[in-house]
Each structure stands twice: as C-alpha cells, then as structure tokens.
Design an enzyme around this catalytic site. Structure first.
Site, short mmCIF file in Angstrom:
data_model
loop_
_atom_site.label_atom_id
_atom_site.label_comp_id
_atom_site.label_asym_id
_atom_site.label_seq_id
_atom_site.Cartn_x
_atom_site.Cartn_y
_atom_site.Cartn_z
N CYS A 93 0.18 3.77 1.01
CA CYS A 93 0.59 3.33 -0.42
C CYS A 93 -0.38 4.02 -1.64
CB CYS A 93 0.21 1.98 -0.55
SG CYS A 93 1.07 0.96 -1.86
N HIS A 99 3.33 -0.29 4.00
CA HIS A 99 2.17 -0.69 4.43
C HIS A 99 2.05 -1.13 5.85
CE1 HIS A 99 -0.60 -1.36 1.08
NE2 HIS A 99 0.47 -1.64 0.32
#
Length: 528
Positions: free
Chosen positions: A89, A180
């Site tokens: 991310c 994630h």
C-alpha cells in the site's frame, strides 16, 4: 543461533503487527522498526528481506515519511545479492515515488474487498487463484511505473494493483502490492507473504517455538549467571509462561510472588498455587493482601485513581516480599522478570511517537526503577499467540494457556463505582457463570475476551410474587486478533439466554442482565 531475519519498516499502518505475525507464521523471524531508522542501522541487522508497511499519509504530504533509496541497495548475507523488497500500500507508493514513478490521488477511493481481475504467475502470486478477493484501503494510487517495473495484478478500480521489477533490471527482486495481504479479508494474503519470504527471499524458515525455548533458556542462563530472579506472577498467560520458561532455565534461582488483591477471578488464588508450587515445584510466595487493597479502595469511584491505588499498593507488598526473600538468601535478587511482549516494544518505538493515553495500564513497570532491579524479559520478541505455544510446549496447563486476557487491576475496573468485597464476590459469581456458558457452548475459544461488568444501578424486578430491587450486570464478549481493535461477538441467542437465566437465578442480588454490543473503537474493551 543467528536466525534469518526479515525487517519490516513501519510507515504508520495500524496493521503492521499483522504483517509480522504472518511472516512469523511462515517460520521466518522478523522485526518491526520505524521507517525513520537510518539505513546503516538496517544494514547492520543483515536482513534477508525488507517489507515496507502501509501508512495513513500521501507521499506528497509535507511531513510524510519517505523511503531512503539506499535501502534498495542492501545485500543479503551469504549470497551478496540485493535484499528482496516488498512494498505494501503506502510502502508501494513510497517505493515507486523514490524510484521516479508516479503517485496521484485516485478518482475514486478504494476501501474494502475487491477481486483481482488478473494477475501474473510469478513467485509472489504462486498458488493464488484467479479472482481472489483482496482488501484495499487507499486514497492514492500508482499512475506511472518506475523504469524497470511492470504491473503484475489488477482490480477493477486499480489497474496497477501489484508491481514487480523486471528480471533483467538493476533493481533485483522488488515487488509491491496496493492491497493489504496481512489482513484476514485478503483471501490468500498469508500465501502471498509466505511466498515473499520463502520463495522470493529464499529463506528456509528456521523460526520455531522449540528453537526459541532452547535458545532463550540458554540466553537467560548467560544473563543471570549465579544470581537470583524474582517474578511478579499474576496468573495470566504471559507471567505464567514466563515462570515456566525461567524455571526451566535457572530452576531454584527463581522466586515468584503472587499477590491476592481481593480482585482476582474465582478460585484463581488457589489454582495458581496448585499449578506452580505443586505442578512445577517453583518457589512461589502467595500473599493474601486482599484486606489491604480493598481497604484502600473503599469509597473510590474514579477508575484512574483505582489503578493508582492498586499499582502503589502492589509495589509496597512486592517490596515487602522482596525484603523477605533477601533475608532468606542473604542477598537481594539482582533481576526482575517481566512478561513484556513484542507489541509493547513496537508501541514504544513507533515513528509517530507515543499514543494518547486512554487509560493507565497496571503492571510492574515501576519496580525496576524503585527497587533497583535489572530486567529479564524473555518474551520481548514474541506475540501473544507465540507465548501461548511456548506455554503448551513447556507443559503449562491448558486452563491457563487458553485464558482470556485479564486486566492488572482485576475486577476493580469491572465494578463501576466504588469497590468492596461484597461487590467483588457478586461479580465473581456472575463472571464465572458467563465463562462457564461459553465453555459449555463451545464458543469460549471463538472469543478474544469475555467478562461481566457490575453496573452502578439497581433495577426493579419480580421473582414469584415478590418485588425485587437489585443489581444489574452487563455481559461483554469481543472478537479480535490483538486487542487493538475489536468487534462485539455475535453469539447465539441461546447462549446469551442461558447465561442470563443462570445469573439471575443463581446469583442472589442480581435481577437484570444486559449484553454490550459496542465495538473498539469507539468503545474500549474494558469499561474502565
């Protein structure tokens, strides 16, 4: 023994600890450090892999943390090849930004589940089925790849959902994912992280509970030598397993002090003595100081003041027991053992600085300074689930290993308002019934923590032909992985009904039962 090590640089994500847990589950030792750690200090750890966590900021924010490009030139110990890197991310965005790629705000922010519409078969995605769901949480995204990189996965809203360095580029084995993989909502996230450390980094996975026990016992013996260690035993998982490990390492050089403050769980004072004095043959000093604690708590309603009173009184009692041990040994114990866990260590080194104090935590943290001990902290590098596994291998009873977390101040912070022995006994009865119903229904292990709270109210009831005006309790049960966030447990109505019925019928003085359906945040798990 020197373990293969993966270093995780924390850019401020709330799920960085989950990355470490997944890496440990793959059998690889890892450590979390702030992203501001100088590159030379990272290099000194000789990492075999580097993971860049997510974070809440944009790479273009004035104070946003940036990636030091020199970290991409680290070399693996032994092979001399570049250390493989995985950006997650914000970690991906910081990586791309450092290498000249483009990062911009997304036209549509992406939060929540999203299926991968395509992905390349490579070492990172090995065994990940097409269409797997991943968890997105980002406002910015990549709009231009750095030179020498290609996109290897996409979702409907993110055409660059994952990247990889070209095999013939100067970058080496560098990957990045916009989602994630560490969270459970990403269906094959654990596989992706395992692939990174085992396939991409080429690590064999030498981090096991058994190896930890042997190595830590040897380390404790080297640290302690011929001196003595004293441990404040609480009856909880961490201190109980610490006692078992220390006893394995140094035997009679360990003395445990267990203090009954009048606010323990039902039968805990007797159970701990049976387990550790009789079962492990540990030198255990059990002190019934319940009258002292409850006397000082009389009339005190403020939860912070309760904590301060309990903390100060515990130190006073512990100091008295230390003096008694000193008199018997002929010298003062040099070391104090504590069950500090890795999450506690991580919180103290976050690049964001200390978190706001929501409530004071009660432990024996003030004892080393006050009494002049040196610390022995055998679990500073372990997570809670790893401590439980160590306990199982050391033979700590299942009843203790499976036990839910219990606050240091005990029932004092589950009795809202002033505390006395009558209220504590009332709450103990209700709490015992509640936990017994969870055990009987097979839901105890599905819950992170469960307990009863005695409310500072009375309510009207009717039993038979008689009016009652008695206490109310609220039952609490939450699901969580680390206690940092939690959701209320969606337990079957039948379980709640049986618990309520039993408490009202079996605990004289309680005529009403409620169930807490608050999550953390905005509520805390404990009420005080």
């Amino acid at each position: 023994m020197t373990h293969e090590t993966v270093v995780i640089l924390d850019f401020g994500s709330q799920t960085t600890q989950l990355i470490a847990r997944r890496v440990r589950e793959a059998g690889v030792y890892c450590e979390i450090h702030p992203c501001t750690l100088p590159a030379e200090e990272v290099a000194a750890m000789e990492p075999s892999g580097l993971i860049l966590s997510g974070g809440p900021m944009s790479v273009y924010d004035e104070d946003s943390p940036q990636l030091d490009p020199s970290l991409l030139d680290l070399r693996q110990p032994g092979t001399g090849e570049k250390v493989p890197v995985l950006g997650i991310c914000y970690g991906l965005q910081a990586l791309a930004h450092a290498l000249g790629g483009g990062v911009e705000p997304s036209a549509r922010r992406e939060f929540g589940r999203s299926p991968i519409v395509s992905h390349e078969e490579n070492d990172l995605f090995r065994g990940v089925p097409e269409g797997s769901v991943v968890w997105m949480s980002h406002g910015d995204h990549l709009t231009r790849l750095p030179d020498g990189f290609r996109a290897v996965a996409a979702t409907d809203n993110a055409p660059i959902a994952a990247v990889a360095a070209e095999p013939d580029s100067e970058h080496g084995k560098v990957y990045g994912v916009q989602f994630h993989p560490e969270v459970v909502h990403t269906e094959h996230g654990a596989t992706i992280l395992r692939n990174f450390v085992r396939e991409v980094c080429g690590l064999r996975g030498d981090w096991t509970t058994g190896s930890f026990i042997d190595e830590k016992a040897e380390e404790i013996r080297a640290q302690v030598g011929d001196d003595h260690v004293i441990l404040g035993l609480s009856g909880g998982v961490d201190s109980s397993v610490a006692a078992a490990l220390l006893h394995k390492a140094i035997g009679d050089q360990l003395t445990c002090v267990f203090v009954d403050n009048g606010l323990l769980r039902a039968g805990e004072f007797e159970q701990v003595q049976t387990t550790f004095r009789d079962g492990f043959d540990i030198d255990l000093r059990a002190v019934d100081a319940s009258d002292l604690f409850l006397g000082r708590l009389a009339g005190v309603a403020d939860p912070e003041e309760k904590r301060r009173i309990i903390g100060r009184t515990f130190i006073e009692v512990f100091e008295q027991e230390t003096e008694a041990v000193t008199a018997e040994l002929g010298h003062k114990p040099r070391f104090l053992a504590q069950g500090t866990l890795y999450p506690d260590v991580i919180e103290s080194v976050s690049f964001k600085g200390p978190s706001a104090t929501i409530k004071t935590h009660h432990n024996v943290g003030g004892l080393p300074e006050k009494l002049g001990f040196e610390l022995v902290e055998p679990f500073r590098e372990l997570f809670k689930d790893e401590v439980r596994e160590v306990g199982r291998q050391l033979g700590v009873p299942d009843a203790i290993i499976r036990r839910h977390p219990f606050p240091g101040p005990g029932l004092a912070v589950r009795i809202l308002g002033p505390v006395d022995r009558e209220k504590a006994d009332l709450l103990r009865q209700a709490d015992t019934i509640w936990l017994d119903e969870l055990e009987t229904s097979g839901t105890y292990d599905d819950v992170w923590q469960a307990f009863a709270v005695l409310l500072p109210v009375q309510s009207v009831g009717v039993m038979g032909d008689y009016r009652t005006y008695e206490q109310a309790v609220c039952l609490r049960a939450v699901t969580s992985t680390d206690g940092m966030t939690a959701d209320w447990a969606k337990l079957p109505y039948e379980v709640l009904g049986r618990a309520s019925n039993r408490i009202i019928n079996e605990v004289r003085g309680i005529n009403r039962v409620a169930y807490d359906v608050s999550s953390k945040p905005p509520a805390t798990i404990e009420w005080e």
